[in-house]
Write an enzyme that holds these catalytic residues in place. Sequence first.
Site, PDB file in Angstrom:
ATOM      1  N   HIS A 235     -42.285 -14.799  18.111  1.00 17.67           N
ATOM      2  CA  HIS A 235     -42.360 -15.433  16.793  1.00 17.67           C
ATOM      3  C   HIS A 235     -42.919 -14.413  15.802  1.00 17.67           C
ATOM      4  CE1 HIS A 235     -41.516 -19.070  18.814  1.00 17.67           C
ATOM      5  NE2 HIS A 235     -42.694 -19.648  18.802  1.00 17.67           N
TER       6      HIS A 235
ATOM      7  N   SER B 267     -36.802 -19.398  22.453  1.00 15.81           N
ATOM      8  CA  SER B 267     -37.444 -19.614  23.754  1.00 15.81           C
ATOM      9  C   SER B 267     -38.631 -20.573  23.638  1.00 15.81           C
ATOM     10  CB  SER B 267     -37.885 -18.291  24.379  1.00 15.81           C
ATOM     11  OG  SER B 267     -38.710 -17.587  23.476  1.00 15.81           O
TER      12      SER B 267
ATOM     13  N   SER C 264     -35.961 -29.832  40.344  1.00 16.91           N
ATOM     14  CA  SER C 264     -36.156 -28.510  40.971  1.00 16.91           C
ATOM     15  C   SER C 264     -36.951 -28.569  42.265  1.00 16.91           C
ATOM     16  CB  SER C 264     -36.893 -27.571  40.012  1.00 16.91           C
ATOM     17  OG  SER C 264     -36.153 -27.354  38.856  1.00 16.91           O
TER      18      SER C 264
ATOM     19  N   CYS D  88     -48.017 -22.009  20.101  1.00 15.13           N
ATOM     20  CA  CYS D  88     -47.739 -20.569  20.068  1.00 15.13           C
ATOM     21  C   CYS D  88     -47.924 -19.946  18.671  1.00 15.13           C
ATOM     22  CB  CYS D  88     -46.329 -20.298  20.561  1.00 15.13           C
ATOM     23  SG  CYS D  88     -45.135 -21.556  20.084  1.00 15.13           S
TER      24      CYS D  88
ATOM     25  N   GLN E 264     -39.304 -18.265  14.040  1.00 12.68           N
ATOM     26  CA  GLN E 264     -39.603 -18.519  15.447  1.00 12.68           C
ATOM     27  C   GLN E 264     -38.396 -18.379  16.375  1.00 12.68           C
ATOM     28  OE1 GLN E 264     -42.824 -21.918  14.141  1.00 12.68           O
ATOM     29  NE2 GLN E 264     -42.241 -21.936  16.280  1.00 12.68           N
TER      30      GLN E 264
ATOM     31  N   THR F 210     -41.072 -24.101  37.078  1.00 10.72           N
ATOM     32  CA  THR F 210     -39.697 -23.592  36.980  1.00 10.72           C
ATOM     33  C   THR F 210     -39.254 -23.411  35.525  1.00 10.72           C
ATOM     34  OG1 THR F 210     -38.985 -25.889  37.154  1.00 10.72           O
ATOM     35  CG2 THR F 210     -38.908 -24.577  39.175  1.00 10.72           C
TER      36      THR F 210
ATOM     37  N   LYS G   7     -49.072 -29.087  13.512  1.00 16.89           N
ATOM     38  CA  LYS G   7     -49.838 -28.475  14.608  1.00 16.89           C
ATOM     39  C   LYS G   7     -50.547 -27.235  14.080  1.00 16.89           C
ATOM     40  CE  LYS G   7     -46.371 -29.671  18.091  1.00 16.89           C
ATOM     41  NZ  LYS G   7     -45.297 -29.109  18.948  1.00 16.89           N
TER      42      LYS G   7
HETATM   43  P1  NAP Z   1     -38.670 -25.666  29.961  1.00 11.93           P
HETATM   44  O1  NAP Z   1     -38.210 -24.274  30.131  1.00 11.93           O
HETATM   45  O2  NAP Z   1     -37.726 -26.714  29.526  1.00 11.93           O
HETATM   46  O3  NAP Z   1     -39.351 -26.124  31.352  1.00 11.93           O
HETATM   47  C1  NAP Z   1     -39.844 -27.414  31.551  1.00 11.93           C
HETATM   48  C2  NAP Z   1     -40.616 -27.483  32.863  1.00 11.93           C
HETATM   49  O4  NAP Z   1     -41.205 -28.793  33.004  1.00 11.93           O
HETATM   50  C3  NAP Z   1     -39.736 -27.297  34.101  1.00 11.93           C
HETATM   51  O5  NAP Z   1     -40.481 -26.681  35.121  1.00 11.93           O
HETATM   52  C4  NAP Z   1     -39.422 -28.735  34.483  1.00 11.93           C
HETATM   53  O6  NAP Z   1     -39.066 -28.881  35.839  1.00 11.93           O
HETATM   54  C5  NAP Z   1     -40.766 -29.373  34.216  1.00 11.93           C
HETATM   55  N1  NAP Z   1     -40.653 -30.818  34.052  1.00 11.93           N
HETATM   56  C6  NAP Z   1     -39.840 -31.501  33.228  1.00 11.93           C
HETATM   57  N2  NAP Z   1     -39.996 -32.837  33.396  1.00 11.93           N
HETATM   58  C7  NAP Z   1     -40.924 -32.987  34.368  1.00 11.93           C
HETATM   59  C8  NAP Z   1     -41.502 -34.107  35.019  1.00 11.93           C
HETATM   60  N3  NAP Z   1     -41.175 -35.351  34.702  1.00 11.93           N
HETATM   61  N4  NAP Z   1     -42.430 -33.892  35.980  1.00 11.93           N
HETATM   62  C9  NAP Z   1     -42.787 -32.634  36.326  1.00 11.93           C
HETATM   63  N5  NAP Z   1     -42.266 -31.529  35.749  1.00 11.93           N
HETATM   64  C10 NAP Z   1     -41.341 -31.706  34.785  1.00 11.93           C
HETATM   65  O7  NAP Z   1     -39.864 -25.739  28.929  1.00 11.93           O
HETATM   66  P2  NAP Z   1     -40.974 -24.645  28.569  1.00 11.93           P
HETATM   67  O8  NAP Z   1     -40.513 -23.815  27.442  1.00 11.93           O
HETATM   68  O9  NAP Z   1     -41.451 -23.973  29.807  1.00 11.93           O
HETATM   69  O10 NAP Z   1     -42.106 -25.575  27.990  1.00 11.93           O
HETATM   70  C11 NAP Z   1     -42.752 -26.547  28.773  1.00 11.93           C
HETATM   71  C12 NAP Z   1     -43.814 -27.230  27.925  1.00 11.93           C
HETATM   72  O11 NAP Z   1     -44.857 -26.304  27.633  1.00 11.93           O
HETATM   73  C13 NAP Z   1     -43.305 -27.716  26.554  1.00 11.93           C
HETATM   74  O12 NAP Z   1     -42.732 -28.987  26.636  1.00 11.93           O
HETATM   75  C14 NAP Z   1     -44.538 -27.673  25.722  1.00 11.93           C
HETATM   76  O13 NAP Z   1     -45.248 -28.870  25.797  1.00 11.93           O
HETATM   77  C15 NAP Z   1     -45.325 -26.528  26.329  1.00 11.93           C
HETATM   78  N6  NAP Z   1     -45.139 -25.305  25.540  1.00 11.93           N
HETATM   79  C16 NAP Z   1     -46.190 -24.862  24.858  1.00 11.93           C
HETATM   80  C17 NAP Z   1     -46.072 -23.743  24.095  1.00 11.93           C
HETATM   81  C18 NAP Z   1     -47.213 -23.309  23.291  1.00 11.93           C
HETATM   82  O14 NAP Z   1     -47.010 -23.107  22.142  1.00 11.93           O
HETATM   83  N7  NAP Z   1     -48.373 -23.121  23.811  1.00 11.93           N
HETATM   84  C19 NAP Z   1     -44.895 -23.037  24.008  1.00 11.93           C
HETATM   85  C20 NAP Z   1     -43.814 -23.499  24.709  1.00 11.93           C
HETATM   86  C21 NAP Z   1     -43.965 -24.636  25.483  1.00 11.93           C
HETATM   87  P3  NAP Z   1     -37.527 -28.928  36.329  1.00 11.93           P
HETATM   88  O15 NAP Z   1     -37.148 -27.508  36.658  1.00 11.93           O
HETATM   89  O16 NAP Z   1     -37.573 -29.783  37.551  1.00 11.93           O
HETATM   90  O17 NAP Z   1     -36.712 -29.521  35.232  1.00 11.93           O
HETATM   91  C1  3JM Z   2     -43.832 -26.474  22.228  1.00 14.24           C
HETATM   92  O1  3JM Z   2     -41.606 -32.690  25.209  1.00 14.24           O
HETATM   93  C2  3JM Z   2     -42.715 -32.401  24.745  1.00 14.24           C
HETATM   94  O2  3JM Z   2     -43.613 -33.241  24.587  1.00 14.24           O
HETATM   95  C3  3JM Z   2     -43.015 -30.961  24.424  1.00 14.24           C
HETATM   96  C4  3JM Z   2     -42.711 -30.538  23.034  1.00 14.24           C
HETATM   97  C5  3JM Z   2     -43.154 -29.114  22.785  1.00 14.24           C
HETATM   98  C6  3JM Z   2     -44.465 -28.790  22.432  1.00 14.24           C
HETATM   99  C7  3JM Z   2     -45.513 -29.847  22.412  1.00 14.24           C
HETATM  100  O3  3JM Z   2     -45.582 -30.608  21.442  1.00 14.24           O
HETATM  101  O4  3JM Z   2     -46.272 -29.901  23.372  1.00 14.24           O
HETATM  102  C8  3JM Z   2     -42.204 -28.091  22.888  1.00 14.24           C
HETATM  103  C9  3JM Z   2     -42.544 -26.783  22.613  1.00 14.24           C
HETATM  104  C10 3JM Z   2     -44.795 -27.474  22.136  1.00 14.24           C
HETATM  105  C11 3JM Z   2     -46.160 -27.112  21.714  1.00 14.24           C
HETATM  106  O5  3JM Z   2     -46.691 -26.134  22.222  1.00 14.24           O
HETATM  107  O6  3JM Z   2     -46.744 -27.746  20.852  1.00 14.24           O
END
Ligand code: NAP
Ligand code: 3JM
Length: 349
Positions: free
Chosen positions: A252, A162, A44, A132, A159, A15, A223
Amino acid sequence: MSNAKTYNIAIVGATGAVGQNIITFIEENPFPIGEVKLLSSPRSAGSKVKVNDIELTVEEAKETSFEGIDIAFFSAGGSVSEALVPAAIKSGAIAIDNTSAFRMDETVPLVVPEVNANHLKENKGLIANPNCSTIQMVAALKPIQEKLGLNKIIVSTYQAVSGAGLAAEEELVNQTHQSLKQEEMTAEVLPAGGDKKHYPIAFNALPQIDLFEDNGYTKEEMKMINETKKIMNDDTLQVAATCVRLPVFTSHAESVYVEIDQAGISADKFKEIIASGEGIILEDDPATQTYPTPLSSAGKKEVFVGRVRKDLDNDKGFHLWIVSDNLIKGAAWNTVQIAQSLVEQNLVK
Ligand code: NAP
Ligand code: 3JM
C-alpha cells in the site's frame, strides 16, 4: 539438552494470504517456537503445508482447537474471530487478532510495537493488530508526534489488491487477461465482497475499500481514523482518510499531509526525524529520482518514506509518501512482532 521455554502456536486462517506470511516469519524463529497448529475452514482442512520442512496437516478451526496452545494468531475474517477468539482465551492462549472485530474495544490493546508496545501489558488475553493502512502510517508518524507534536493528518491511500485476500488477487489476474484479449471483464469480489455491485479493478482505480457507512466514509476509512487516534493515544488528533484500491498486487502507498505543533521546522529536519524511527527507511532524493514504490518495498519488513516536502502555505504543514508491504508490516510481521514483544515482556502465561 536445553529446557528453555518454547511456545505452542496456532494459526487460524493458515491457508490465506496473511496466514501464509505468518508461517514464513514463524520459520525465522522470532521467539522459541514449540508445536505449530494450522487451522482453516473445512474447505482446506486435510491439506498439507510445510513449516520448516516438516509437513503439517491443516485442521478445521473449532472451539476445541486451542488446548495446549500458548499464542493463537487469527486471520480468517471478523466472524471467525468473533466465534473462536473467546474459546482460545478460555483455553489459556493469548490471542492476536488481525481482523477488525475487537480493535476498537476499550479493553483490547491495539498495537504497533514500535509505537505502543507499552499497551501490551494491559491485555486480558487478546491483542488486536491494526488495519494495514493504519500500521504503516502510525509507524512513520510516531517520531514526528514524539518530537514535533502532531495535530492533523489527511491521507489518501493507493492500496494493493492482496489486502482483500487471495480471491481479489486472482480477480486482478483474470481481468488483466480478459482485458488484454478484449473480452468482457468479470467482477465478483472488489470493491467489497459483501456489497451489491462489483467493478473491475484491472486498469482501474476504485474509491471504495470495504462497505460504506452512513456518514459517507467507508469502513476502511473509518478504521484508519479511529485506529490512528487509539494507537497514537490522542482523541484530539484530527484525521481524515480517502481509501482507494489500485491494480497493484503488493504494498500500500499513502500520500499524507500532516500539521505539527512546532513552527519553523525545515523539510531536512523533518526528514531526519522520520529517518530516526524504528523500522523506518527514508528513500528521498529528487536529484536521483529516489522514492519508494509498491514494487520496491514488496517483500520487505520496513516502512519506506519519500517525497517529504514542506507545505508552501502553512509553516506547520508537511507532505510525505509512505509505502509498505501490506501483508508483511501491514499484517503478518506486525502480528509476529506483537507475539515477540509479548514473549520479551514475559506476558505469555
Ligand atoms: P484469504 O486469503 O481470503 O484467506 C482467508 C483464510 O481464512 C483462509 O485460510 C481460510 O481458510 C480461512 N477461513 C475462512 N473462513 C473460515 C472459517 N469459517 N473458519 C476457519 N477459517 C476460515 O484472506 P487474507 O487476506 O489472508 O485475510 C484474512 C483476514 O485477515 C481478513 O478477513 C482480515 O480480517 C484480516 N486481514 C487483516 C489485515 C490487516 O490489515 N491487518 C490485512 C489483510 C487481512 P480456507 O483455505 O479453508 O478457505
Ligand atoms: C482487511 O470478512 C471480514 O470480516 C474481513 C474483512 C477485512 C478486514 C477486517 O475488517 O477485518 C478484510 C481485509 C480487514 C482489516 O484488516 O480490517
